[in-house]
Design an enzyme around this catalytic site. Structure first.
Site, mmCIF file in Angstrom:
data_model
loop_
_atom_site.group_PDB
_atom_site.id
_atom_site.type_symbol
_atom_site.label_atom_id
_atom_site.label_comp_id
_atom_site.label_asym_id
_atom_site.label_seq_id
_atom_site.Cartn_x
_atom_site.Cartn_y
_atom_site.Cartn_z
ATOM 1 N N LYS A 186 32.043 56.784 -13.773
ATOM 2 C CA LYS A 186 31.090 57.839 -14.036
ATOM 3 C C LYS A 186 29.519 57.417 -15.444
ATOM 4 O O LYS A 186 30.309 56.703 -16.413
ATOM 5 C CB LYS A 186 31.704 58.664 -14.307
ATOM 6 C CG LYS A 186 30.991 60.045 -14.622
ATOM 7 C CD LYS A 186 30.965 60.738 -15.931
ATOM 8 C CE LYS A 186 29.801 60.325 -17.535
ATOM 9 N NZ LYS A 186 28.373 60.983 -16.942
ATOM 10 N N GLU A 261 35.650 51.022 -25.697
ATOM 11 C CA GLU A 261 34.041 50.160 -26.635
ATOM 12 C C GLU A 261 32.994 51.067 -27.192
ATOM 13 O O GLU A 261 32.462 51.547 -26.428
ATOM 14 C CB GLU A 261 33.718 49.335 -25.471
ATOM 15 C CG GLU A 261 34.278 48.232 -24.987
ATOM 16 C CD GLU A 261 34.539 47.172 -25.389
ATOM 17 O OE1 GLU A 261 34.068 47.233 -26.268
ATOM 18 O OE2 GLU A 261 35.575 46.500 -25.019
ATOM 19 N N CYS A 295 24.832 48.349 -28.997
ATOM 20 C CA CYS A 295 26.110 48.447 -29.492
ATOM 21 C C CYS A 295 25.897 47.330 -30.908
ATOM 22 O O CYS A 295 26.503 47.838 -32.078
ATOM 23 C CB CYS A 295 27.383 49.017 -29.025
ATOM 24 S SG CYS A 295 27.580 47.688 -27.626
ATOM 25 N N GLU A 394 24.585 54.630 -37.285
ATOM 26 C CA GLU A 394 24.603 53.675 -36.283
ATOM 27 C C GLU A 394 22.609 54.360 -36.299
ATOM 28 O O GLU A 394 22.619 55.612 -35.130
ATOM 29 C CB GLU A 394 25.124 54.163 -34.795
ATOM 30 C CG GLU A 394 24.505 53.221 -33.946
ATOM 31 C CD GLU A 394 25.678 52.504 -32.685
ATOM 32 O OE1 GLU A 394 25.973 54.000 -31.913
ATOM 33 O OE2 GLU A 394 26.018 52.217 -32.211
HETATM 34 P P1 NAD Z 1 28.012 58.878 -25.467
HETATM 35 O O1 NAD Z 1 29.522 58.797 -26.026
HETATM 36 O O2 NAD Z 1 26.934 60.216 -26.063
HETATM 37 O O3 NAD Z 1 28.272 59.118 -23.702
HETATM 38 C C1 NAD Z 1 28.610 57.999 -23.573
HETATM 39 C C2 NAD Z 1 29.671 58.679 -21.833
HETATM 40 O O4 NAD Z 1 30.427 59.027 -21.979
HETATM 41 C C3 NAD Z 1 28.224 59.162 -21.304
HETATM 42 O O5 NAD Z 1 28.518 58.673 -19.458
HETATM 43 C C4 NAD Z 1 28.650 59.681 -20.887
HETATM 44 O O6 NAD Z 1 28.184 60.659 -20.090
HETATM 45 C C5 NAD Z 1 30.260 60.054 -21.279
HETATM 46 N N1 NAD Z 1 30.299 61.380 -22.552
HETATM 47 C C6 NAD Z 1 30.106 61.770 -22.641
HETATM 48 N N2 NAD Z 1 31.192 63.096 -22.888
HETATM 49 C C7 NAD Z 1 32.168 63.229 -22.621
HETATM 50 C C8 NAD Z 1 34.027 63.837 -22.562
HETATM 51 N N3 NAD Z 1 33.046 65.239 -23.357
HETATM 52 N N4 NAD Z 1 34.449 62.777 -22.288
HETATM 53 C C9 NAD Z 1 34.419 61.890 -20.623
HETATM 54 N N5 NAD Z 1 33.009 61.797 -21.222
HETATM 55 C C10 NAD Z 1 32.140 61.936 -21.399
HETATM 56 O O7 NAD Z 1 27.307 57.380 -25.789
HETATM 57 P P2 NAD Z 1 26.270 57.261 -25.134
HETATM 58 O O8 NAD Z 1 24.387 58.119 -26.028
HETATM 59 O O9 NAD Z 1 25.278 56.697 -23.307
HETATM 60 O O10 NAD Z 1 25.627 55.571 -25.886
HETATM 61 C C11 NAD Z 1 25.231 54.890 -26.812
HETATM 62 C C12 NAD Z 1 26.374 54.541 -27.743
HETATM 63 O O11 NAD Z 1 27.311 53.772 -27.205
HETATM 64 C C13 NAD Z 1 26.241 54.057 -28.889
HETATM 65 O O12 NAD Z 1 27.076 54.827 -29.970
HETATM 66 C C14 NAD Z 1 26.562 52.787 -28.911
HETATM 67 O O13 NAD Z 1 26.921 51.994 -29.930
HETATM 68 C C15 NAD Z 1 27.811 52.605 -27.877
HETATM 69 N N6 NAD Z 1 28.089 51.250 -26.955
HETATM 70 C C16 NAD Z 1 28.808 50.770 -27.139
HETATM 71 C C17 NAD Z 1 29.124 49.471 -26.475
HETATM 72 C C18 NAD Z 1 30.523 48.389 -26.959
HETATM 73 O O14 NAD Z 1 30.553 47.458 -26.322
HETATM 74 N N7 NAD Z 1 31.037 49.018 -27.680
HETATM 75 C C19 NAD Z 1 27.903 48.768 -25.769
HETATM 76 C C20 NAD Z 1 27.333 49.613 -25.848
HETATM 77 C C21 NAD Z 1 27.237 51.761 -25.740
#
Ligand code: NAD
Length: 495
Positions: A186, A261, A295, A394
């Site tokens: 997804k 992650e 991230c 963040e």
């Molecule tokens: P997010 O958590 O809002 O969304 C991430 C994914 O989860 C998306 O595909 C979203 O549609 C899905 N999602 C949202 N709600 C959900 C639910 N209830 N159940 C299942 N899936 C759901 O994050 P974002 O805004 O897309 O990305 C930014 C964040 O990601 C930042 O906090 C960043 O640090 C983190 N990030 C971490 C890494 C790492 O490797 N540690 C890498 C990239 C980004």
């Protein structure tokens, strides 16, 4: 102030659909959502939006494909994974364009870094297909042959963020497939297109239908349904700590395996004995690369007091020489923030920085390009304390908080004073200090005299609230395998 004051004419992208069982299908009821270009604020296409029923179809396709894929000879699996890398590079222009037009990142990054790194990821894990082995274990309990087998889990649900859409997906899909699992991926709703192109490339490379399925859609609907689905054995998640915590709670219902992650607030430490020019270059790359939507961004820059003013002056100069620009222009290095909401969040944090007494030394404003787009200037704050909001939360934008420190102990204490622990950097000419400090930092990755370096062969992941489990390297495979212990009685028949 912009690399290119006008926007170049954007190429078109095709609409996204669901990819289930090796073919495009519409979502139930024909539901779609708009896909936007952050650089122009325009709708560039639409994409099918998966419902729980669509997620169920995708999981069933992955379940049906699992036995044959798990049994396929390792060499055949290896060949397919290698070819996925080849296909990604053969279509690099198309993939990079889709990535840049949906995420707003410079085409330089999506074409010359993200897509080639995704290809390398598949080719790295291709090599592992033939090397996943168990052990023969000497027992002390009797005449038994005991050995372990490392077996795939079944269907893996991969859920990823929008900041590196193709690369984050590859970090999960490649090791999951190498280990013999099938996948339902997804992508994030802002950036669904490159995941679909990956699925096309995988089919061209010979991946059997149903082994990789892609279900764009809302996190709260498609993502949630994937996490709740009893046919999914494991959730591999990249996203925010907040959403990750919710997924952990849901996954507890059927004890699904999970890897997380999550977010970060990484410290990049500049000691007075370092090569100052290199450190300033590294500090700027650490926060402005990827628009700071990384991230592992080095968003807290800790600078030893003796060189604090010098470093801040040089950072101001660098920030001002890093203009926002049309992401499709090859010379642009600072693109558009992914969405208006994210831009406003970044601007709110800039407001909080000023309000809490930090000194704005560069940037700090929204700056449209050609009158359009969600661009934010490269921003530097000096006089920051580690208790200020901009040092604790963040931001996920091009905003650097520069914090002074007095000595090595002080630097380590400030760096570790965070709920996060994803990455850290340090700059010094003292080799002993480099190792000593690296060992004491609470972070999953530490760069010494470097920042933001990645290689598929080495693991990446978090300490503390930045998550658990690892992407990349041999460790990532552990997250997609389970170990079976087999006992064979070798005692002679008594009769
Ligand atoms: P997010 O958590 O809002 O969304 C991430 C994914 O989860 C998306 O595909 C979203 O549609 C899905 N999602 C949202 N709600 C959900 C639910 N209830 N159940 C299942 N899936 C759901 O994050 P974002 O805004 O897309 O990305 C930014 C964040 O990601 C930042 O906090 C960043 O640090 C983190 N990030 C971490 C890494 C790492 O490797 N540690 C890498 C990239 C980004």
């Amino acid at each position: 102030m912009s690399a290119d004051a006008t926007q170049t004419a954007a190429p078109t992208v095709k609409p996204g659909r669901l990819w289930i069982g090796g073919a495009y299908v519409d979502a139930e009821g024909g539901r779609t959502f708009d896909v936007l270009n952050p650089a122009t604020e325009e709708v560039i296409t639409t994409c099918a939006s998966a419902s729980p029923a669509d997620v169920d179809k995708a999981v069933k396709a992955a379940q049906a494909a699992f036995p044959a894929w798990a049994k396929m000879s390792p060499l055949d699996r290896q060949r397919i994974l290698w070819n996925i890398g080849e296909r990604l590079m053969a279509r690099v222009d198309e993939i990079a364009t889709a990535e840049t037009m949906t995420n707003g990142k410079p085409i330089f990054e999506s074409k010359f870094i993200d897509t080639p790194d995704a290809a390398k990821c598949f080719q790295y894990y291709a090599g592992w297909c033939t090397k996943i082995t168990g052990q023969t274990i000497p027992l002390s309990t009797g005449p038994f042959l005991n050995y372990t087998r490392r077996e795939p889990l079944g269907v893996v649900g991969a859920i990823v963020a929008w900041n590196f859409p193709l690369l984050l997906a590859s970090w999960k899909v490649a090791p999951a497939l190498a280990a013999g699992n099938t996948v339902v991926l997804k992508p994030a709703e802002f950036t669904p297109l490159s995941a679909l192109l990956l699925a096309e490339c995988a089919k061209e490379a010979g991946l059997p239908d149903g082994v990789l399925n892609v279900i764009p859609g809302k996190g709260s609907i498609a993502g949630q349904a994937l996490v709740e689905h009893p046919g999914v054995a494991k959730i591999a998640f990249t996203g925010s700590t907040e959403v990750g915590k919710g997924i952990l709670r849901t996954a507890a219902n059927d004890v699904k395996k999970v890897t997380m992650e999550l977010g970060g607030k990484s410290a990049n430490i500049v000691f007075a004995d370092c090569d100052v020019e290199a450190a300033v270059r590294g500090a700027a790359t650490g926060i402005f690369y990827g628009k700071g939507e990384i991230c592992a961004a080095g968003s807290r820059l800790l600078v030893e007091r003796a060189i604090y003013d010098t470093v801040v002056a040089k950072l101001k100069e660098r920030a001002e020489k890093t203009p926002v620009g049309d992401p499709m222009h090859p010379k642009t290095r600072l693109g558009a923030i992914v969405r208006e909401g994210q831009m406003n969040r970044v601007l709110d944090y800039i407001g909080k920085g000023k309000g809490e007494g930090a000194t704005l030394v560069a940037g700090g404003e929204r700056q449209p390009v050609g009158g359009k787009g969600w661009f934010v200037q490269a921003t530097v704050f000096a006089g920051v304390t580690n208790q200020m909001t901009i040092a604790r939360e963040e931001i996920f934008g091009p905003v650097l908080a520069v914090i002074p420190f007095d000595n090595e102990e002080d630097a380590i204490a400030i760096a570790n004073d965070s709920v996060y622990g994803l990455a850290a950097g340090l700059w010094t000419r003292d080799i002993k200090r480099g190792h000593r400090v690296a060992h004491r930092l609470e972070a999953g990755t530490v760069w010494v005299n470097a920042y933001n370096r990645y290689d598929t062969a080495t693991p990446f992941g978090g300490y503390k609230e930045s998550g658990f489990g690892r992407d990349m390297g041999p460790e990532a495979l552990d997250g997609y395998l389970q170990t079976k212990s087999v006992w064979i009685d070798l005692s002679e028949d008594k009769a």
